[in-house]
Design a protein around this motif. Structure first.
Motif, PDB file in Angstrom:
ATOM      1  N   PRO A  77      -7.708  -6.369 -58.352  1.00 60.09           N
ATOM      2  CA  PRO A  77      -8.231  -5.052 -58.731  1.00 60.09           C
ATOM      3  C   PRO A  77      -9.501  -4.682 -57.975  1.00 60.09           C
ATOM      4  O   PRO A  77     -10.240  -5.548 -57.505  1.00 60.09           O
ATOM      5  CB  PRO A  77      -8.507  -5.185 -60.227  1.00 60.09           C
ATOM      6  CG  PRO A  77      -8.575  -6.636 -60.485  1.00 60.09           C
ATOM      7  CD  PRO A  77      -7.751  -7.322 -59.446  1.00 60.09           C
ATOM      8  N   ARG A  78      -9.731  -3.381 -57.881  1.00 60.86           N
ATOM      9  CA  ARG A  78     -10.899  -2.837 -57.187  1.00 60.86           C
ATOM     10  C   ARG A  78     -12.190  -3.195 -57.912  1.00 60.86           C
ATOM     11  O   ARG A  78     -13.230  -3.404 -57.295  1.00 60.86           O
ATOM     12  CB  ARG A  78     -10.753  -1.316 -57.113  1.00 60.86           C
ATOM     13  CG  ARG A  78     -11.824  -0.627 -56.320  1.00 60.86           C
ATOM     14  CD  ARG A  78     -11.547   0.859 -56.215  1.00 60.86           C
ATOM     15  NE  ARG A  78     -10.266   1.034 -55.548  1.00 60.86           N
ATOM     16  CZ  ARG A  78      -9.470   2.090 -55.697  1.00 60.86           C
ATOM     17  NH1 ARG A  78      -9.822   3.058 -56.482  1.00 60.86           N
ATOM     18  NH2 ARG A  78      -8.335   2.159 -55.063  1.00 60.86           N
ATOM     19  N   THR A  79     -12.122  -3.254 -59.229  1.00 59.26           N
ATOM     20  CA  THR A  79     -13.303  -3.602 -60.020  1.00 59.26           C
ATOM     21  C   THR A  79     -12.945  -4.734 -60.971  1.00 59.26           C
ATOM     22  O   THR A  79     -11.774  -4.972 -61.263  1.00 59.26           O
ATOM     23  CB  THR A  79     -13.806  -2.406 -60.849  1.00 59.26           C
ATOM     24  OG1 THR A  79     -12.765  -1.984 -61.717  1.00 59.26           O
ATOM     25  CG2 THR A  79     -14.248  -1.263 -59.961  1.00 59.26           C
ATOM     26  N   SER A  80     -13.957  -5.405 -61.448  1.00 56.96           N
ATOM     27  CA  SER A  80     -13.737  -6.526 -62.346  1.00 56.96           C
ATOM     28  C   SER A  80     -14.814  -6.576 -63.409  1.00 56.96           C
ATOM     29  O   SER A  80     -15.994  -6.724 -63.090  1.00 56.96           O
ATOM     30  CB  SER A  80     -13.729  -7.838 -61.561  1.00 56.96           C
ATOM     31  OG  SER A  80     -13.641  -8.920 -62.437  1.00 56.96           O
ATOM     32  N   VAL A  81     -14.402  -6.435 -64.667  1.00 54.23           N
ATOM     33  CA  VAL A  81     -15.351  -6.551 -65.771  1.00 54.23           C
ATOM     34  C   VAL A  81     -15.930  -7.953 -65.806  1.00 54.23           C
ATOM     35  O   VAL A  81     -17.105  -8.145 -66.088  1.00 54.23           O
ATOM     36  CB  VAL A  81     -14.664  -6.203 -67.109  1.00 54.23           C
ATOM     37  CG1 VAL A  81     -15.579  -6.499 -68.280  1.00 54.23           C
ATOM     38  CG2 VAL A  81     -14.246  -4.747 -67.121  1.00 54.23           C
ATOM     39  N   ALA A 104     -17.862  -3.896 -58.660  1.00 58.49           N
ATOM     40  CA  ALA A 104     -16.916  -3.774 -57.547  1.00 58.49           C
ATOM     41  C   ALA A 104     -16.489  -5.171 -57.107  1.00 58.49           C
ATOM     42  O   ALA A 104     -17.287  -6.094 -57.047  1.00 58.49           O
ATOM     43  CB  ALA A 104     -17.572  -3.036 -56.396  1.00 58.49           C
ATOM     44  N   ASN A 105     -15.209  -5.309 -56.813  1.00 58.67           N
ATOM     45  CA  ASN A 105     -14.675  -6.563 -56.308  1.00 58.67           C
ATOM     46  C   ASN A 105     -14.844  -6.542 -54.793  1.00 58.67           C
ATOM     47  O   ASN A 105     -14.083  -5.894 -54.089  1.00 58.67           O
ATOM     48  CB  ASN A 105     -13.203  -6.707 -56.701  1.00 58.67           C
ATOM     49  CG  ASN A 105     -12.625  -8.038 -56.305  1.00 58.67           C
ATOM     50  OD1 ASN A 105     -13.227  -8.784 -55.534  1.00 58.67           O
ATOM     51  ND2 ASN A 105     -11.451  -8.341 -56.825  1.00 58.67           N
ATOM     52  N   LEU A 106     -15.845  -7.220 -54.296  1.00 58.76           N
ATOM     53  CA  LEU A 106     -16.183  -7.195 -52.878  1.00 58.76           C
ATOM     54  C   LEU A 106     -15.615  -8.386 -52.109  1.00 58.76           C
ATOM     55  O   LEU A 106     -16.090  -8.700 -51.018  1.00 58.76           O
ATOM     56  CB  LEU A 106     -17.709  -7.142 -52.715  1.00 58.76           C
ATOM     57  CG  LEU A 106     -18.391  -5.946 -53.393  1.00 58.76           C
ATOM     58  CD1 LEU A 106     -19.893  -6.043 -53.249  1.00 58.76           C
ATOM     59  CD2 LEU A 106     -17.858  -4.643 -52.843  1.00 58.76           C
ATOM     60  N   SER A 107     -14.586  -9.006 -52.634  1.00 55.69           N
ATOM     61  CA  SER A 107     -13.981 -10.167 -51.992  1.00 55.69           C
ATOM     62  C   SER A 107     -13.442  -9.798 -50.608  1.00 55.69           C
ATOM     63  O   SER A 107     -12.704  -8.829 -50.457  1.00 55.69           O
ATOM     64  CB  SER A 107     -12.830 -10.685 -52.858  1.00 55.69           C
ATOM     65  OG  SER A 107     -11.952 -11.473 -52.098  1.00 55.69           O
ATOM     66  N   PRO A 108     -13.808 -10.570 -49.572  1.00 55.72           N
ATOM     67  CA  PRO A 108     -13.274 -10.287 -48.240  1.00 55.72           C
ATOM     68  C   PRO A 108     -11.752 -10.468 -48.187  1.00 55.72           C
ATOM     69  O   PRO A 108     -11.064  -9.762 -47.452  1.00 55.72           O
ATOM     70  CB  PRO A 108     -13.983 -11.279 -47.327  1.00 55.72           C
ATOM     71  CG  PRO A 108     -14.748 -12.200 -48.198  1.00 55.72           C
ATOM     72  CD  PRO A 108     -14.759 -11.675 -49.586  1.00 55.72           C
ATOM     73  N   THR A 109     -11.223 -11.376 -48.972  1.00 58.53           N
ATOM     74  CA  THR A 109      -9.770 -11.575 -49.010  1.00 58.53           C
ATOM     75  C   THR A 109      -9.093 -10.336 -49.562  1.00 58.53           C
ATOM     76  O   THR A 109      -8.089  -9.863 -49.022  1.00 58.53           O
ATOM     77  CB  THR A 109      -9.413 -12.816 -49.850  1.00 58.53           C
ATOM     78  OG1 THR A 109     -10.062 -13.949 -49.286  1.00 58.53           O
ATOM     79  CG2 THR A 109      -7.920 -13.037 -49.893  1.00 58.53           C
ATOM     80  N   ARG A 110      -9.643  -9.776 -50.653  1.00 53.24           N
ATOM     81  CA  ARG A 110      -9.075  -8.555 -51.214  1.00 53.24           C
ATOM     82  C   ARG A 110      -9.090  -7.443 -50.177  1.00 53.24           C
ATOM     83  O   ARG A 110      -8.111  -6.728 -49.998  1.00 53.24           O
ATOM     84  CB  ARG A 110      -9.840  -8.106 -52.455  1.00 53.24           C
ATOM     85  CG  ARG A 110      -9.245  -6.837 -53.034  1.00 53.24           C
ATOM     86  CD  ARG A 110     -10.134  -6.147 -54.061  1.00 53.24           C
ATOM     87  NE  ARG A 110      -9.468  -4.981 -54.601  1.00 53.24           N
ATOM     88  CZ  ARG A 110      -9.399  -3.803 -53.985  1.00 53.24           C
ATOM     89  NH1 ARG A 110      -9.967  -3.629 -52.814  1.00 53.24           N
ATOM     90  NH2 ARG A 110      -8.756  -2.794 -54.543  1.00 53.24           N
ATOM     91  N   ALA A 111     -10.212  -7.293 -49.472  1.00 51.50           N
ATOM     92  CA  ALA A 111     -10.331  -6.240 -48.465  1.00 51.50           C
ATOM     93  C   ALA A 111      -9.264  -6.386 -47.381  1.00 51.50           C
ATOM     94  O   ALA A 111      -8.656  -5.399 -46.953  1.00 51.50           O
ATOM     95  CB  ALA A 111     -11.728  -6.257 -47.857  1.00 51.50           C
ATOM     96  N   GLN A 112      -9.000  -7.609 -46.947  1.00 51.17           N
ATOM     97  CA  GLN A 112      -8.000  -7.834 -45.909  1.00 51.17           C
ATOM     98  C   GLN A 112      -6.589  -7.550 -46.421  1.00 51.17           C
ATOM     99  O   GLN A 112      -5.778  -6.952 -45.716  1.00 51.17           O
ATOM    100  CB  GLN A 112      -8.098  -9.264 -45.384  1.00 51.17           C
ATOM    101  CG  GLN A 112      -9.355  -9.506 -44.587  1.00 51.17           C
ATOM    102  CD  GLN A 112      -9.537 -10.975 -44.243  1.00 51.17           C
ATOM    103  OE1 GLN A 112      -8.748 -11.830 -44.621  1.00 51.17           O
ATOM    104  NE2 GLN A 112     -10.606 -11.273 -43.513  1.00 51.17           N
ATOM    105  N   VAL A 113      -6.289  -7.951 -47.653  1.00 52.54           N
ATOM    106  CA  VAL A 113      -4.964  -7.694 -48.228  1.00 52.54           C
ATOM    107  C   VAL A 113      -4.755  -6.186 -48.378  1.00 52.54           C
ATOM    108  O   VAL A 113      -3.680  -5.668 -48.067  1.00 52.54           O
ATOM    109  CB  VAL A 113      -4.779  -8.426 -49.576  1.00 52.54           C
ATOM    110  CG1 VAL A 113      -3.506  -7.999 -50.265  1.00 52.54           C
ATOM    111  CG2 VAL A 113      -4.786  -9.930 -49.352  1.00 52.54           C
TER     112      VAL A 113
END
Length: 127
Positions: A77-81, A104-113
């Motif tokens: 998800p884009r954000t995470s409580v 905000a979920n700033l994970s580099p893996t999420r961004a690449q996916v």
């Protein structure tokens, strides 16, 4: 789904047993329908990415998978409580009493996916 059922339980006050049961069943059906819709969306995303060998290869390397076909189509998800509120993530049975916003979920893996999935959609004429 557990949170949905807890919300139904909180609304139980003033309902007959039959009304309460119907309320819980309705909310459970809604949760299952939502889960089915999310699963279908993930499968469509997965199929779209796997149709492009170069994107599938990038995905496998990003997620450290031996084969891209092992990916289930899930994008975090884009954000995470949980990132914003430790109390919420440790005990899901009790609602958080603090005011907070999801981080905000700033994970580099999420961004690449996300980038890989967007590219697959673009190639197939989506937006």
């Amino acid at each position: 789904m557990y949170g949905t059922l807890l919300a139904a339980e909180a609304e139980h006050r003033g309902l007959t047993k039959g009304q309460h049961r119907d309320n819980v069943e309705r909310r459970a059906r809604q949760a299952v329908d939502l889960m089915d819709a999310v699963h279908e969306e993930n499968q469509l995303r997965r199929e779209r990415v796997l149709r492009h060998p170069d994107l599938a290869e990038r995905l496998a390397s990003t997620l450290r998978l031996s084969r891209a076909s092992h990916w289930n189509g899930f994008v975090p998800p884009r954000t995470s409580v949980e990132l914003a509120c430790g109390a919420c993530s440790t005990d899901r049975r009790a609602p958080c009493r603090r005011e907070h916003a999801a981080a905000a979920n700033l994970s580099p893996t999420r961004a690449q996916v996300v980038q890989i999935a967007r590219e697959a959609l673009r190639r197939e004429g989506g937006t």
